[in-house]
Design an enzyme around this catalytic site. Sequence first.
Site, short mmCIF file in Angstrom:
data_model
loop_
_atom_site.label_atom_id
_atom_site.label_comp_id
_atom_site.label_asym_id
_atom_site.label_seq_id
_atom_site.Cartn_x
_atom_site.Cartn_y
_atom_site.Cartn_z
CG LEU A 95 44.69 62.58 52.88
CD1 LEU A 95 44.25 62.22 54.26
CD2 LEU A 95 43.18 63.22 52.30
CG ASP A 154 44.13 59.45 45.44
OD1 ASP A 154 43.17 59.87 46.25
OD2 ASP A 154 45.43 59.66 45.69
CD GLU A 164 38.23 68.23 38.01
OE1 GLU A 164 38.41 68.22 39.36
OE2 GLU A 164 37.58 68.90 37.44
CG ASP A 165 42.77 65.47 39.80
OD1 ASP A 165 42.41 66.59 39.68
OD2 ASP A 165 42.36 65.06 40.82
NE ARG A 170 45.11 61.00 41.64
CZ ARG A 170 44.22 61.63 41.60
NH1 ARG A 170 44.13 62.91 41.91
NH2 ARG A 170 43.11 61.51 40.44
NE ARG A 204 48.90 66.68 44.71
CZ ARG A 204 47.86 65.91 44.76
NH1 ARG A 204 47.32 65.66 44.02
NH2 ARG A 204 47.77 65.52 46.27
CG HIS A 230 43.29 70.34 42.43
ND1 HIS A 230 42.43 69.00 42.87
CD2 HIS A 230 44.46 69.90 41.99
CE1 HIS A 230 43.54 68.11 42.80
NE2 HIS A 230 44.56 68.60 42.00
CB CYS A 245 37.58 65.35 41.45
SG CYS A 245 37.05 65.30 43.21
C1 CIR Z 1 44.66 63.84 45.68
O1 CIR Z 1 45.06 64.37 46.82
O2 CIR Z 1 45.09 63.70 44.64
C2 CIR Z 1 43.22 63.11 45.88
N1 CIR Z 1 43.20 62.65 47.21
C3 CIR Z 1 42.15 63.80 45.87
C4 CIR Z 1 41.88 64.44 44.28
C5 CIR Z 1 41.09 65.58 43.98
N2 CIR Z 1 40.91 65.94 42.88
C6 CIR Z 1 40.08 66.99 42.41
O3 CIR Z 1 39.56 67.73 43.32
N3 CIR Z 1 40.29 67.29 41.15
#
Ligand code: CIR
Length: 271
Positions: free
Chosen positions: A18, A60, A65-66, A85, A130, A160, A247
């Site tokens: 978070l 997560d 998407e990440d 992650r 990030r 993001h 995401c």
């Molecule tokens: C994070 O902080 O990485 C996750 N709790 C949330 C990621 C959300 N990803 C996105 O919007 N692309």
Amino acid sequence: MFVAITRQVSAALAACELTHLERVPIDVDRARAQHRAYEQTLIAAGAMVHQLDADAAMPDGVFVEDTAIVLRELAIVARPGAESRRGETAAVEQALAAFRPITRIEAPGTIDGGDVLVAGRRVFVGLSTRTNDAALAQMRRILAPHGYTVCAAEVGGCLHLKSAVTALDECTLLIDPSLVNPSVFTGFACVEVDPSDASAANALRLPDRVIVAAAFPRTAARIEARGYRVARVEVDELAKAEGAVTCCSLIVDGTGQAREEGPAGRAGEGG
Ligand code: CIR
């Protein structure tokens, strides 16, 4: 028909990263139900959902998407900014390899796919907590031979870049001007979020419709008024983990481009 890679909600979702939100209790069953409905919405839009298994060591993981950036010509496997992650990318890479040649962002670069906005041949990379300059430089090097122009955009006040701006089509962006400077996006038509909808700029563009979180009815109406078909999904439980609609999937256009044996995806299944 297109492929959407998703990943089941982890039993450990409540231990997610978070950045801008306070930690509140998360009802994992409710998050799973919302995620299934999200997948059904993808299927209704013509997706073949390729669902990866959850992992209790990856809170997560649902936010696939990440972990990668998928373009027509290749997929770039991310090196997520949050160390917790980094283990998420292996299964995603394996799934994407059926569809695209793979390239990887290497250390010291870090990048989350949520920081990469692709609109036509223009790619915007958000510099955030990030995503760093080293990854931006690698993105430029990887994408220049494919004819993409890569621009940096400063991200502040949200997780993001795609928390602040997403593409409705190749020429039109949905933007929250309180979170990102619109002057970066010269040449694009912009639809602004309704100011009463906080965090509404994250919409998922599919071939014939746009998925919008049901929490943002006024912004959805603005998008519809511009002629887009809108599908609404409830994602408020996932939003407690700072997730939104882009995401939870990786969209792989053009299934005709599947390599070798093609997808192991489960057509028509929502998981
Ligand atoms: C994070 O902080 O990485 C996750 N709790 C949330 C990621 C959300 N990803 C996105 O919007 N692309």
